[in-house]
Design a protein around this motif. Structure first.
Motif, PDB file in Angstrom:
ATOM      1  N   LEU A 256      73.446  24.210  32.771  1.00 16.70           N
ATOM      2  CA  LEU A 256      72.893  22.906  32.428  1.00 16.70           C
ATOM      3  C   LEU A 256      71.446  22.818  32.894  1.00 16.70           C
ATOM      4  CD1 LEU A 256      73.760  20.098  31.281  1.00 16.70           C
ATOM      5  CD2 LEU A 256      74.147  19.412  33.661  1.00 16.70           C
ATOM      6  N   GLY A 257      70.660  22.035  32.173  1.00 17.14           N
ATOM      7  CA  GLY A 257      69.278  21.821  32.610  1.00 17.14           C
ATOM      8  C   GLY A 257      68.322  21.812  31.435  1.00 17.14           C
ATOM      9  N   SER A 258      67.099  21.439  31.705  1.00 13.93           N
ATOM     10  CA  SER A 258      66.076  21.380  30.665  1.00 13.93           C
ATOM     11  C   SER A 258      65.546  22.782  30.381  1.00 13.93           C
ATOM     12  CB  SER A 258      64.924  20.494  31.134  1.00 13.93           C
ATOM     13  OG  SER A 258      64.281  21.091  32.259  1.00 13.93           O
ATOM     14  N   ARG A 259      64.735  22.896  29.337  1.00 12.71           N
ATOM     15  CA  ARG A 259      64.111  24.191  29.027  1.00 12.71           C
ATOM     16  C   ARG A 259      63.170  24.615  30.160  1.00 12.71           C
ATOM     17  NH1 ARG A 259      65.435  25.668  24.071  1.00 12.71           N
ATOM     18  NH2 ARG A 259      66.108  24.067  22.579  1.00 12.71           N
ATOM     19  N   ARG A 260      62.539  23.633  30.778  1.00 17.93           N
ATOM     20  CA  ARG A 260      61.643  23.962  31.902  1.00 17.93           C
ATOM     21  C   ARG A 260      62.428  24.534  33.072  1.00 17.93           C
ATOM     22  NH1 ARG A 260      57.582  19.647  34.936  1.00 17.93           N
ATOM     23  NH2 ARG A 260      56.703  21.142  36.437  1.00 17.93           N
ATOM     24  N   SER A 261      63.574  23.901  33.390  1.00 20.47           N
ATOM     25  CA  SER A 261      64.384  24.424  34.498  1.00 20.47           C
ATOM     26  C   SER A 261      64.988  25.774  34.135  1.00 20.47           C
ATOM     27  CB  SER A 261      65.480  23.431  34.882  1.00 20.47           C
ATOM     28  OG  SER A 261      66.383  23.228  33.816  1.00 20.47           O
ATOM     29  N   ALA A 262      65.286  25.985  32.845  1.00 16.00           N
ATOM     30  CA  ALA A 262      65.815  27.281  32.418  1.00 16.00           C
ATOM     31  C   ALA A 262      64.778  28.382  32.607  1.00 16.00           C
ATOM     32  CB  ALA A 262      66.254  27.208  30.954  1.00 16.00           C
ATOM     33  N   GLU A 263      63.516  28.050  32.340  1.00 16.45           N
ATOM     34  CA  GLU A 263      62.450  29.036  32.519  1.00 16.45           C
ATOM     35  C   GLU A 263      62.293  29.391  33.997  1.00 16.45           C
ATOM     36  OE1 GLU A 263      59.776  31.788  31.588  1.00 16.45           O
ATOM     37  OE2 GLU A 263      60.861  30.582  30.102  1.00 16.45           O
ATOM     38  N   LYS A 264      62.346  28.388  34.869  1.00 19.54           N
ATOM     39  CA  LYS A 264      62.258  28.657  36.304  1.00 19.54           C
ATOM     40  C   LYS A 264      63.440  29.504  36.762  1.00 19.54           C
ATOM     41  CE  LYS A 264      59.701  24.476  37.590  1.00 19.54           C
ATOM     42  NZ  LYS A 264      59.745  23.226  38.395  1.00 19.54           N
ATOM     43  N   ARG A 265      64.623  29.224  36.194  1.00 23.01           N
ATOM     44  CA  ARG A 265      65.822  29.974  36.556  1.00 23.01           C
ATOM     45  C   ARG A 265      65.680  31.450  36.159  1.00 23.01           C
ATOM     46  NH1 ARG A 265      69.023  27.655  33.353  1.00 23.01           N
ATOM     47  NH2 ARG A 265      69.513  25.892  34.718  1.00 23.01           N
ATOM     48  N   ARG A 266      65.140  31.677  34.961  1.00 24.59           N
ATOM     49  CA  ARG A 266      64.919  33.064  34.525  1.00 24.59           C
ATOM     50  C   ARG A 266      64.016  33.799  35.507  1.00 24.59           C
ATOM     51  NH1 ARG A 266      65.325  30.814  29.236  1.00 24.59           N
ATOM     52  NH2 ARG A 266      63.128  30.200  29.231  1.00 24.59           N
ATOM     53  N   GLY A 267      62.993  33.101  35.989  1.00 21.24           N
ATOM     54  CA  GLY A 267      62.094  33.725  36.958  1.00 21.24           C
ATOM     55  C   GLY A 267      62.809  34.093  38.243  1.00 21.24           C
ATOM     56  N   ARG A 268      63.651  33.182  38.747  1.00 20.66           N
ATOM     57  CA  ARG A 268      64.377  33.459  39.995  1.00 20.66           C
ATOM     58  C   ARG A 268      65.353  34.618  39.815  1.00 20.66           C
ATOM     59  NH1 ARG A 268      64.945  27.775  39.840  1.00 20.66           N
ATOM     60  NH2 ARG A 268      67.165  27.989  39.341  1.00 20.66           N
ATOM     61  N   LEU A 269      66.060  34.631  38.689  1.00 22.60           N
ATOM     62  CA  LEU A 269      67.036  35.697  38.463  1.00 22.60           C
ATOM     63  C   LEU A 269      66.341  37.045  38.264  1.00 22.60           C
ATOM     64  CD1 LEU A 269      69.546  33.824  36.119  1.00 22.60           C
ATOM     65  CD2 LEU A 269      69.877  34.410  38.532  1.00 22.60           C
ATOM     66  N   THR A 270      65.160  37.013  37.656  1.00 23.14           N
ATOM     67  CA  THR A 270      64.388  38.253  37.490  1.00 23.14           C
ATOM     68  C   THR A 270      63.949  38.788  38.844  1.00 23.14           C
ATOM     69  OG1 THR A 270      63.585  37.567  35.308  1.00 23.14           O
ATOM     70  CG2 THR A 270      62.327  39.271  36.456  1.00 23.14           C
ATOM     71  N   GLU A 271      63.534  37.905  39.716  1.00 21.49           N
ATOM     72  CA  GLU A 271      63.063  38.309  41.044  1.00 21.49           C
ATOM     73  C   GLU A 271      64.156  38.988  41.861  1.00 21.49           C
ATOM     74  OE1 GLU A 271      61.393  35.033  43.097  1.00 21.49           O
ATOM     75  OE2 GLU A 271      59.638  34.860  41.776  1.00 21.49           O
TER      76      GLU A 271
END
Length: 321
Positions: A256-271
């Motif tokens: 769940l979450g906005s597209r902006r939060s999804a983008e931040k999540r992708r960054g964290r998971l990539t890290e």
């Protein structure tokens, strides 16, 4: 809310307990346009009252009339073929023509269904096998396997929650989503270790877990029939669940979450080492784009997307292409 199968079996068991003879009807095969799929159930009271459905209405009416007259079925299961031409379908109020093959069982004792109902009430996945030649019924608990199977010798239908849904994070959306999923025969768990999110009015039929999300995901069995959705609005909880989910062959992962939060999540998971292909498995934001704003609408959109993925419906079909 309860599943259609559970409603039929529970009602039919009650009728049998009252000493009423019950006809249990199962859709075996369909051809053409048919409103109900193979495995759909109908129970008919001796007076003609029905619960469940095998068509749009006319077939139920005909079966009920036959059952009232004592003309439906016999000691062994019988097969009934209903062919409905388009002209007849229009006269009877069906949306279209089609053909159904049905199995009819005449039941006279509460023992015919009570063992199955007890297993269903306990959330136990159970395969009910009916031998066509003799009418012998056996129940086998365990793995899901094929949900519905018809051979020359027997008919096997799986009852109970063949699919699993794990919701990470408790709240309004989780509550709505859980209620809807139960009606579709999901075994639902809401996982939230946060003390402030203890549900004071827990839902019947839902399992609640206080484990850490990653631990709960790693405990899952039959992952090919399992969906995981993160709803916690807390990256510390959601990311734990998603990290563990990406290690498993789940059929659906949503966040769940906005597209902006999804983008931040992708960054964290990539890290933390997840690949782009792994992260692409996450449906984020979770749910179909239906303009949902209220919690119930958001839950509906998520369950609709889970259903589409489960049924292998592509994006083009969802868009009307």
């Amino acid at each position: 809310m309860v599943s259609d199968d559970l409603e039929v079996i529970r009602t039919a068991t009650g009728w049998l307990g009252d000493g009423v003879r019950v006809a249990l009807v199962t859709v075996l095969k369909t051809w053409g346009s048919s409103p109900r799929p193979p495995g759909a159930l109908l129970a008919i009271h001796g007076s003609g009252h029905t619960v469940g459905s095998v068509s749009g209405g006319c077939v139920e009416e005909t079966l009920a009339a036959s059952h009232r007259k004592g003309e439906l079925g016999g000691e062994r299961p019988s097969l009934v073929d209903f062919g409905v031409e388009e002209a007849e379908a229009e006269r009877l109020g069906l949306p279209c023509g089609g053909r159904l093959e049905l199995m009819v069982e005449l039941l006279s004792s509460v023992d015919n269904l009570k063992p199955l109902l007890d297993l269903m009430d306990n959330g136990q996945l159970t395969a009910r096998r009916v031998v066509l030649e003799s009418g012998e019924v056996t129940l086998q608990t365990g793995g899901a396997g094929v949900e519905f199977d018809v051979t020359r010798e027997s008919v096997t239908k799986v009852f109970g929650p063949a699919w699993q849904l794990l919701l990470i994070g408790n709240g309004q959306i989780a509550r709505h989503l859980a209620q809807m999923a139960i009606s579709l025969d999901y075994r639902v768990t809401i996982c939230d270790p946060r003390a402030e999110f203890i549900d004071q009015n827990p839902l019947v039929g839902v399992h609640y877990s206080k484990r850490m999300p990653d631990d709960e995901v790693r405990r899952l069995k039959d992952v090919a029939r399992t969906a995981v959705v993160t709803l916690a609005h807390d990256p510390r909880q959601d990311d734990l669940g998603l990290t563990a989910a990406l290690e498993r062959a789940l059929f659906y992962i949503g966040a769940l979450g906005s597209r902006r939060s999804a983008e931040k999540r992708r960054g964290r998971l990539t890290e933390i080492g997840h690949s782009a292909d792994q992260i692409a498995r996450i449906h984020a934001p979770a749910g179909l784009a239906i303009g949902s704003k209220r919690p119930a609408e958001i839950a509906l959109s998520i369950l609709a997307q889970i259903t589409a993925v489960r049924n292998r419906v592509g994006a083009a079909s969802l868009a009307g292409g």
